[in-house]
Design a protein around this motif. Structure first.
Motif, PDB file in Angstrom:
ATOM      1  N   ASP A  79     -10.564 -18.110 -19.253  1.00  0.00           N
ATOM      2  CA  ASP A  79      -8.774 -17.661 -18.757  1.00  0.00           C
ATOM      3  C   ASP A  79      -8.531 -18.447 -19.143  1.00  0.00           C
ATOM      4  O   ASP A  79      -8.043 -18.981 -19.840  1.00  0.00           O
ATOM      5  CB  ASP A  79      -9.126 -18.303 -17.275  1.00  0.00           C
ATOM      6  N   TYR A  80      -7.131 -17.959 -18.998  1.00  0.00           N
ATOM      7  CA  TYR A  80      -6.240 -18.307 -19.596  1.00  0.00           C
ATOM      8  C   TYR A  80      -4.807 -18.150 -19.091  1.00  0.00           C
ATOM      9  O   TYR A  80      -4.773 -16.916 -18.600  1.00  0.00           O
ATOM     10  CB  TYR A  80      -5.741 -17.391 -20.818  1.00  0.00           C
ATOM     11  N   LEU A  81      -3.797 -19.095 -19.565  1.00  0.00           N
ATOM     12  CA  LEU A  81      -2.083 -19.001 -18.677  1.00  0.00           C
ATOM     13  C   LEU A  81      -0.809 -18.656 -19.399  1.00  0.00           C
ATOM     14  O   LEU A  81      -1.369 -19.520 -20.131  1.00  0.00           O
ATOM     15  CB  LEU A  81      -2.682 -20.226 -17.358  1.00  0.00           C
ATOM     16  N   PHE A  82      -0.100 -18.554 -18.948  1.00  0.00           N
ATOM     17  CA  PHE A  82       0.593 -17.917 -19.932  1.00  0.00           C
ATOM     18  C   PHE A  82       2.184 -18.242 -18.336  1.00  0.00           C
ATOM     19  O   PHE A  82       2.956 -17.160 -18.065  1.00  0.00           O
ATOM     20  CB  PHE A  82       0.974 -16.235 -20.482  1.00  0.00           C
ATOM     21  N   LYS A  83       2.562 -19.244 -18.659  1.00  0.00           N
ATOM     22  CA  LYS A  83       3.081 -19.793 -17.839  1.00  0.00           C
ATOM     23  C   LYS A  83       5.211 -18.774 -17.634  1.00  0.00           C
ATOM     24  O   LYS A  83       5.489 -18.641 -16.665  1.00  0.00           O
ATOM     25  CB  LYS A  83       3.638 -20.929 -17.829  1.00  0.00           C
ATOM     26  N   ASP A  84       5.204 -18.969 -19.044  1.00  0.00           N
ATOM     27  CA  ASP A  84       6.475 -18.009 -19.379  1.00  0.00           C
ATOM     28  C   ASP A  84       6.982 -16.440 -19.526  1.00  0.00           C
ATOM     29  O   ASP A  84       7.646 -16.287 -18.931  1.00  0.00           O
ATOM     30  CB  ASP A  84       6.714 -18.143 -21.084  1.00  0.00           C
ATOM     31  N   THR A  85       5.437 -16.344 -19.064  1.00  0.00           N
ATOM     32  CA  THR A  85       6.004 -14.512 -19.220  1.00  0.00           C
ATOM     33  C   THR A  85       4.634 -14.034 -17.871  1.00  0.00           C
ATOM     34  O   THR A  85       4.709 -13.246 -17.485  1.00  0.00           O
ATOM     35  CB  THR A  85       5.212 -13.702 -20.805  1.00  0.00           C
ATOM     36  N   HIS A  86       4.647 -15.468 -17.221  1.00  0.00           N
ATOM     37  CA  HIS A  86       3.862 -15.091 -15.815  1.00  0.00           C
ATOM     38  C   HIS A  86       2.468 -13.940 -15.562  1.00  0.00           C
ATOM     39  O   HIS A  86       2.237 -13.599 -15.103  1.00  0.00           O
ATOM     40  CB  HIS A  86       4.454 -14.596 -14.890  1.00  0.00           C
ATOM     41  N   LEU A  87       1.851 -14.343 -16.573  1.00  0.00           N
ATOM     42  CA  LEU A  87       0.749 -13.682 -17.207  1.00  0.00           C
ATOM     43  C   LEU A  87      -0.188 -14.683 -16.765  1.00  0.00           C
ATOM     44  O   LEU A  87      -0.644 -15.445 -17.337  1.00  0.00           O
ATOM     45  CB  LEU A  87       0.471 -13.357 -18.157  1.00  0.00           C
ATOM     46  N   TYR A  88      -1.591 -14.045 -16.360  1.00  0.00           N
ATOM     47  CA  TYR A  88      -3.383 -14.738 -16.729  1.00  0.00           C
ATOM     48  C   TYR A  88      -4.199 -13.470 -16.936  1.00  0.00           C
ATOM     49  O   TYR A  88      -3.855 -12.631 -16.828  1.00  0.00           O
ATOM     50  CB  TYR A  88      -3.183 -15.132 -15.163  1.00  0.00           C
ATOM     51  N   ALA A  89      -5.001 -14.203 -17.666  1.00  0.00           N
ATOM     52  CA  ALA A  89      -5.862 -13.590 -18.247  1.00  0.00           C
ATOM     53  C   ALA A  89      -7.003 -14.367 -18.118  1.00  0.00           C
ATOM     54  O   ALA A  89      -7.635 -14.813 -17.921  1.00  0.00           O
ATOM     55  CB  ALA A  89      -5.594 -13.037 -19.127  1.00  0.00           C
ATOM     56  N   ILE A 104      -8.156  -8.933 -20.469  1.00  0.00           N
ATOM     57  CA  ILE A 104      -7.573  -8.230 -19.165  1.00  0.00           C
ATOM     58  C   ILE A 104      -6.592  -9.473 -18.843  1.00  0.00           C
ATOM     59  O   ILE A 104      -7.207 -10.421 -18.355  1.00  0.00           O
ATOM     60  CB  ILE A 104      -9.229  -8.051 -18.425  1.00  0.00           C
ATOM     61  N   SER A 105      -5.351  -8.424 -18.598  1.00  0.00           N
ATOM     62  CA  SER A 105      -4.619  -9.931 -18.093  1.00  0.00           C
ATOM     63  C   SER A 105      -4.048  -8.586 -16.858  1.00  0.00           C
ATOM     64  O   SER A 105      -3.715  -7.468 -16.929  1.00  0.00           O
ATOM     65  CB  SER A 105      -3.073  -9.917 -19.577  1.00  0.00           C
ATOM     66  N   GLN A 106      -3.493  -9.917 -16.039  1.00  0.00           N
ATOM     67  CA  GLN A 106      -2.183  -9.738 -15.043  1.00  0.00           C
ATOM     68  C   GLN A 106      -1.273  -9.916 -15.165  1.00  0.00           C
ATOM     69  O   GLN A 106      -0.567 -11.136 -15.297  1.00  0.00           O
ATOM     70  CB  GLN A 106      -3.124  -9.914 -13.904  1.00  0.00           C
ATOM     71  N   LEU A 107      -0.050  -9.154 -14.414  1.00  0.00           N
ATOM     72  CA  LEU A 107       1.382 -10.430 -14.436  1.00  0.00           C
ATOM     73  C   LEU A 107       0.987  -9.919 -12.603  1.00  0.00           C
ATOM     74  O   LEU A 107       0.911  -9.917 -12.352  1.00  0.00           O
ATOM     75  CB  LEU A 107       2.491  -8.839 -14.934  1.00  0.00           C
ATOM     76  N   GLU A 108       1.528 -12.354 -12.306  1.00  0.00           N
ATOM     77  CA  GLU A 108       1.818 -12.182 -11.695  1.00  0.00           C
ATOM     78  C   GLU A 108       3.469 -12.121 -10.614  1.00  0.00           C
ATOM     79  O   GLU A 108       3.621 -11.973 -11.005  1.00  0.00           O
ATOM     80  CB  GLU A 108       1.642 -13.562 -11.483  1.00  0.00           C
ATOM     81  N   VAL A 109       2.789 -10.459  -9.949  1.00  0.00           N
ATOM     82  CA  VAL A 109       4.084  -9.955  -9.530  1.00  0.00           C
ATOM     83  C   VAL A 109       5.091 -11.072  -8.533  1.00  0.00           C
ATOM     84  O   VAL A 109       6.221 -10.856  -8.720  1.00  0.00           O
ATOM     85  CB  VAL A 109       3.871  -8.411  -9.142  1.00  0.00           C
ATOM     86  N   GLN A 110       4.352 -11.692  -7.887  1.00  0.00           N
ATOM     87  CA  GLN A 110       5.328 -12.406  -7.522  1.00  0.00           C
ATOM     88  C   GLN A 110       5.959 -13.498  -7.872  1.00  0.00           C
ATOM     89  O   GLN A 110       6.985 -14.015  -7.554  1.00  0.00           O
ATOM     90  CB  GLN A 110       4.291 -13.925  -6.182  1.00  0.00           C
ATOM     91  N   LYS A 111       6.067 -13.827  -9.545  1.00  0.00           N
ATOM     92  CA  LYS A 111       6.738 -14.994 -10.059  1.00  0.00           C
ATOM     93  C   LYS A 111       7.981 -14.390 -10.666  1.00  0.00           C
ATOM     94  O   LYS A 111       8.858 -14.795 -11.177  1.00  0.00           O
ATOM     95  CB  LYS A 111       5.944 -15.334 -11.037  1.00  0.00           C
ATOM     96  N   LEU A 112       8.225 -12.886 -10.553  1.00  0.00           N
ATOM     97  CA  LEU A 112       9.018 -11.888 -10.704  1.00  0.00           C
ATOM     98  C   LEU A 112      10.661 -11.877  -9.979  1.00  0.00           C
ATOM     99  O   LEU A 112      10.281 -12.239  -8.773  1.00  0.00           O
ATOM    100  CB  LEU A 112       8.647 -10.392 -10.946  1.00  0.00           C
ATOM    101  N   SER A 113      11.258 -11.755  -9.989  1.00  0.00           N
ATOM    102  CA  SER A 113      13.143 -11.642  -9.160  1.00  0.00           C
ATOM    103  C   SER A 113      12.194 -10.964  -7.945  1.00  0.00           C
ATOM    104  O   SER A 113      11.369  -9.763  -8.231  1.00  0.00           O
ATOM    105  CB  SER A 113      14.009 -10.880  -9.904  1.00  0.00           C
ATOM    106  N   LYS A 114      13.368 -11.277  -6.915  1.00  0.00           N
ATOM    107  CA  LYS A 114      12.480 -10.619  -5.637  1.00  0.00           C
ATOM    108  C   LYS A 114      12.843  -8.421  -5.733  1.00  0.00           C
ATOM    109  O   LYS A 114      12.501  -7.628  -5.024  1.00  0.00           O
ATOM    110  CB  LYS A 114      13.413 -10.521  -4.453  1.00  0.00           C
ATOM    111  N   LYS A 115      13.785  -8.597  -6.598  1.00  0.00           N
ATOM    112  CA  LYS A 115      13.671  -7.107  -7.400  1.00  0.00           C
ATOM    113  C   LYS A 115      13.144  -6.331  -7.397  1.00  0.00           C
ATOM    114  O   LYS A 115      12.706  -5.577  -7.726  1.00  0.00           O
ATOM    115  CB  LYS A 115      15.827  -6.933  -7.903  1.00  0.00           C
ATOM    116  N   ASN A 116      12.932  -6.979  -8.291  1.00  0.00           N
ATOM    117  CA  ASN A 116      11.690  -5.859  -9.442  1.00  0.00           C
ATOM    118  C   ASN A 116      10.584  -6.359  -9.061  1.00  0.00           C
ATOM    119  O   ASN A 116       9.732  -5.968  -9.297  1.00  0.00           O
ATOM    120  CB  ASN A 116      11.208  -7.329 -10.682  1.00  0.00           C
TER     121      ASN A 116
END
Length: 351
Positions: free
Chosen positions: A106-116, A132-144
């Motif tokens: 498993d891999y973590l990409f903090k700058d882009t809020h991704l985990y894989a 397989i990667s996933q965007l950690e949506v809760q790390k984005l702005s409230k709007k997005n």
């Protein structure tokens, strides 16, 4: 054609010889990945050109890995039910593990809020890994966060009760499915690798793209294949022994454009890719009518593996290599590219 595409173009593909411990129904998944590869070759002409050139030079085509993208949203107490589109890596891993794929890193990409996570088929190294990667949506702005939840609100699980029952039989690996069961399951699995929600609004995609090109891409393409990857180690072309030789030849002799930044990574894993292709995609305008516009789809990646610290071939991935590859699908939006062309039902549009 997918996992062991190692024959010359005029000869039938060599079949993989799998051990007696292998999943008895592995060919169901292979049929699915073969179809994904065929579709990908149509949509990514750079990959098709590489395959043609490879065979002309007497080489092999083996894919090192396939990459997929997902959204991950932590469920809340107020969530009425589990939305399969919120599940991230797990939503796709559930169709791999019954066939024998194992979680290997498993891999973590903090700058882009991704985990894989990456998965391997231990019985045969020529069967591609799945990244397989996933965007950690809760790390984005409230709007997005709100935009993504609204996009996913009508997502449907592509696997019905019968498909899940057949996957359970596959995982227990006690018997081979009947022909009709194989056909039903393979079609169900093929439907997984698509967008599982409605066509998003153009304004929402453009808003997401400001913060995360990954979010915009995934909103449009969903669980479609992000890329396949040529495995240079198994290329078997005497004058193209290295990734540098291969890329130089493809650029100069074949005029295939490559991504910005060139080859990345140390000797144990060197990677690069073609430029991403652009497709016409369908979006919805403010009047809920369909419009078409250009957006990036996929690229063809190249990987050459060397020995790791233990002296054995390195089969994992490197977090430091990945950002420039993820960024390859970045789509620059300008005012000139904004489109209000109404959808023509006769046009060829990728949905």
């Amino acid at each position: 054609m997918f996992s062991t595409l190692t024959s010359k173009v005029s000869q039938p593909a060599v079949k993989t010889v799998l051990s007696t411990n292998t999943c008895k129904n592995y060919n169901v998944l292979k049929q699915v990945t073969d179809e994904l590869w065929k579709e990908y070759l149509i949509r990514v002409p750079y990959a098709r050109k590489y395959v043609d050139i490879n065979y002309t030079l007497g080489g092999n085509v083996v894919n090192d890995h396939i990459a997929l993208r997902t959204f991950h949203i932590e469920p809340t107490n107020s969530s009425k039910k589990n939305n399969v589109a919120w599940g991230g890596v797990k939503s796709l891993a559930r169709v791999l593990k019954p066939f024998g794929y194992k979680d290997k890193g498993d891999y973590l990409f903090k700058d882009t809020h991704l985990y894989a996570q990456h998965f391997e088929f231990p019985e045969d190294q020529d069967v591609p890994k799945i990244f397989i990667s996933q965007l950690e949506v809760q790390k984005l702005s409230k709007k997005n966060q709100k935009i993504i939840k609204e996009i996913l609100i009508d997502a449907k699980d592509p696997l019905d009760r019968d498909a899940l029952r057949l996957l359970d039989i596959v995982e227990r690996n006690q018997s081979e499915l009947k022909d009709l069961e194989k056909k039903y399951l393979s079609q169900s699995l093929l439907n997984v690798f698509k967008r599982q929600w409605s066509i998003p609004y153009e304004k929402d995609v453009l808003e997401l793209n400001k913060e995360s090109q990954y979010a915009a891409w995934t909103a449009i393409h969903g669980w479609s294949v992000n890329h396949f990857t040529a495995y240079i180690n198994r290329q078997n072309i005497s004058k193209l022994k290295t990734i540098e030789d291969t890329i130089d030849y493809l650029e100069k002799e074949c005029k295939i454009p490559m991504k910005k930044g060139g080859i990345v990574g140390p000797q144990k894993l060197r990677q690069t890719a073609t430029a991403a292709v652009t497709e016409k995609v369908l979006l919805r305008d403010e009047n809920n009518e369909l419009v078409e516009r250009d957006w990036s789809y996929a690229y063809y990646e190249f990987a050459q593996r060397g020995k790791g610290e233990n002296g054995e071939l390195f089969n994992g991935f490197l977090a430091g290599n990945t950002p420039s590859l993820f960024a390859n699908t970045t789509f620059s939006v300008t005012n000139a590219e904004q489109t209000n062309n109404k959808h023509n039902s006769q046009a060829e549009i990728v949905m």
